[in-house]
Write a protein that holds these residues in place. Sequence first.
Motif, PDB file in Angstrom:
ATOM      1  N   GLY A  48     -95.309  44.240   1.691  1.00  0.00           N
ATOM      2  CA  GLY A  48     -95.502  44.474   3.117  1.00  0.00           C
ATOM      3  C   GLY A  48     -94.873  43.454   4.041  1.00  0.00           C
ATOM      4  N   SER A  49     -94.167  42.474   3.503  1.00  0.00           N
ATOM      5  CA  SER A  49     -93.466  41.523   4.368  1.00  0.00           C
ATOM      6  C   SER A  49     -92.274  42.217   5.008  1.00  0.00           C
ATOM      7  N   THR A  50     -92.012  41.866   6.270  1.00  0.00           N
ATOM      8  CA  THR A  50     -90.960  42.555   7.012  1.00  0.00           C
ATOM      9  C   THR A  50     -89.939  41.584   7.594  1.00  0.00           C
ATOM     10  N   ASN A  51     -88.771  42.106   7.877  1.00  0.00           N
ATOM     11  CA  ASN A  51     -87.725  41.327   8.535  1.00  0.00           C
ATOM     12  C   ASN A  51     -86.853  42.297   9.319  1.00  0.00           C
ATOM     13  N   TYR A  52     -86.272  41.802  10.422  1.00  0.00           N
ATOM     14  CA  TYR A  52     -85.527  42.666  11.319  1.00  0.00           C
ATOM     15  C   TYR A  52     -84.195  42.060  11.711  1.00  0.00           C
ATOM     16  N   GLY A  53     -83.242  42.932  11.999  1.00  0.00           N
ATOM     17  CA  GLY A  53     -81.997  42.465  12.559  1.00  0.00           C
ATOM     18  C   GLY A  53     -82.196  42.025  13.999  1.00  0.00           C
ATOM     19  N   ASP A  54     -81.352  41.124  14.447  1.00  0.00           N
ATOM     20  CA  ASP A  54     -81.501  40.585  15.799  1.00  0.00           C
ATOM     21  C   ASP A  54     -81.396  41.670  16.866  1.00  0.00           C
ATOM     22  N   SER A  55     -80.600  42.680  16.606  1.00  0.00           N
ATOM     23  CA  SER A  55     -80.364  43.714  17.625  1.00  0.00           C
ATOM     24  C   SER A  55     -81.591  44.595  17.868  1.00  0.00           C
ATOM     25  N   VAL A  56     -82.540  44.591  16.949  1.00  0.00           N
ATOM     26  CA  VAL A  56     -83.708  45.469  17.097  1.00  0.00           C
ATOM     27  C   VAL A  56     -85.026  44.705  17.138  1.00  0.00           C
ATOM     28  N   LYS A  57     -84.960  43.406  16.945  1.00  0.00           N
ATOM     29  CA  LYS A  57     -86.180  42.602  16.893  1.00  0.00           C
ATOM     30  C   LYS A  57     -86.972  42.755  18.196  1.00  0.00           C
ATOM     31  N   GLY A  58     -88.255  43.012  18.058  1.00  0.00           N
ATOM     32  CA  GLY A  58     -89.110  43.201  19.223  1.00  0.00           C
ATOM     33  C   GLY A  58     -89.184  44.638  19.700  1.00  0.00           C
ATOM     34  N   ARG A  59     -88.308  45.495  19.204  1.00  0.00           N
ATOM     35  CA  ARG A  59     -88.306  46.911  19.610  1.00  0.00           C
ATOM     36  C   ARG A  59     -88.643  47.841  18.464  1.00  0.00           C
ATOM     37  N   PHE A  60     -88.226  47.495  17.260  1.00  0.00           N
ATOM     38  CA  PHE A  60     -88.444  48.341  16.085  1.00  0.00           C
ATOM     39  C   PHE A  60     -89.523  47.724  15.203  1.00  0.00           C
ATOM     40  N   THR A  61     -90.288  48.596  14.539  1.00  0.00           N
ATOM     41  CA  THR A  61     -91.309  48.150  13.592  1.00  0.00           C
ATOM     42  C   THR A  61     -91.226  48.992  12.331  1.00  0.00           C
ATOM     43  N   ILE A  62     -91.105  48.319  11.205  1.00  0.00           N
ATOM     44  CA  ILE A  62     -91.098  49.011   9.919  1.00  0.00           C
ATOM     45  C   ILE A  62     -92.468  48.862   9.274  1.00  0.00           C
ATOM     46  N   SER A  63     -92.926  49.918   8.637  1.00  0.00           N
ATOM     47  CA  SER A  63     -94.221  49.883   7.964  1.00  0.00           C
ATOM     48  C   SER A  63     -94.170  50.831   6.776  1.00  0.00           C
ATOM     49  N   ARG A  64     -95.150  50.712   5.908  1.00  0.00           N
ATOM     50  CA  ARG A  64     -95.176  51.601   4.752  1.00  0.00           C
ATOM     51  C   ARG A  64     -96.607  52.012   4.435  1.00  0.00           C
ATOM     52  N   ASP A  65     -96.720  53.217   3.931  1.00  0.00           N
ATOM     53  CA  ASP A  65     -97.993  53.756   3.462  1.00  0.00           C
ATOM     54  C   ASP A  65     -97.774  54.128   2.004  1.00  0.00           C
ATOM     55  N   ASN A  66     -98.147  53.230   1.106  1.00  0.00           N
ATOM     56  CA  ASN A  66     -97.863  53.469  -0.308  1.00  0.00           C
ATOM     57  C   ASN A  66     -98.650  54.654  -0.866  1.00  0.00           C
TER      58      ASN A  66
END
Length: 121
Positions: free
Chosen positions: A55-73
């Motif tokens: 569940g650890s996440t990381n984002y590209g600079d161009s989308v940081k603060g606007r996009f959120t990734i999540s998962r439902d296993n």
Amino acid sequence: QVQLVESGGGLVQAGESLRLSCAGSGSIFSIYAVGWSRQAPGNQRELVAVITSGGSTNYGDSVKGRFTISRDNAKNTVYLQMNMLKPEDTAVYYCNADPIFERLHSRPRYWGQGTQVTVSS
């Protein structure tokens, strides 16, 4: 073998939101690292968000603060919530999966078919 199916793309106006979904087949999907990448015509592939099996996440600079990734296993699904969309976010978005996290940045083993996101100004 893992199959990935993306959905949720479409045409929106700048400032609006979309949520992309990536459904993975097989129970092993939950132990895979998953990323969302995008590619616009004439541009190289850009990895915009990744999530580890834990569940650890990381984002590209161009989308940081606007996009959120999540998962439902439990549902074998990974989401990409995209807010405050900009015309430069226009691209085909791909879901990628790999048992080795680092490979998401280079050559992921598994790819979905892609879903088009178009943001008008």
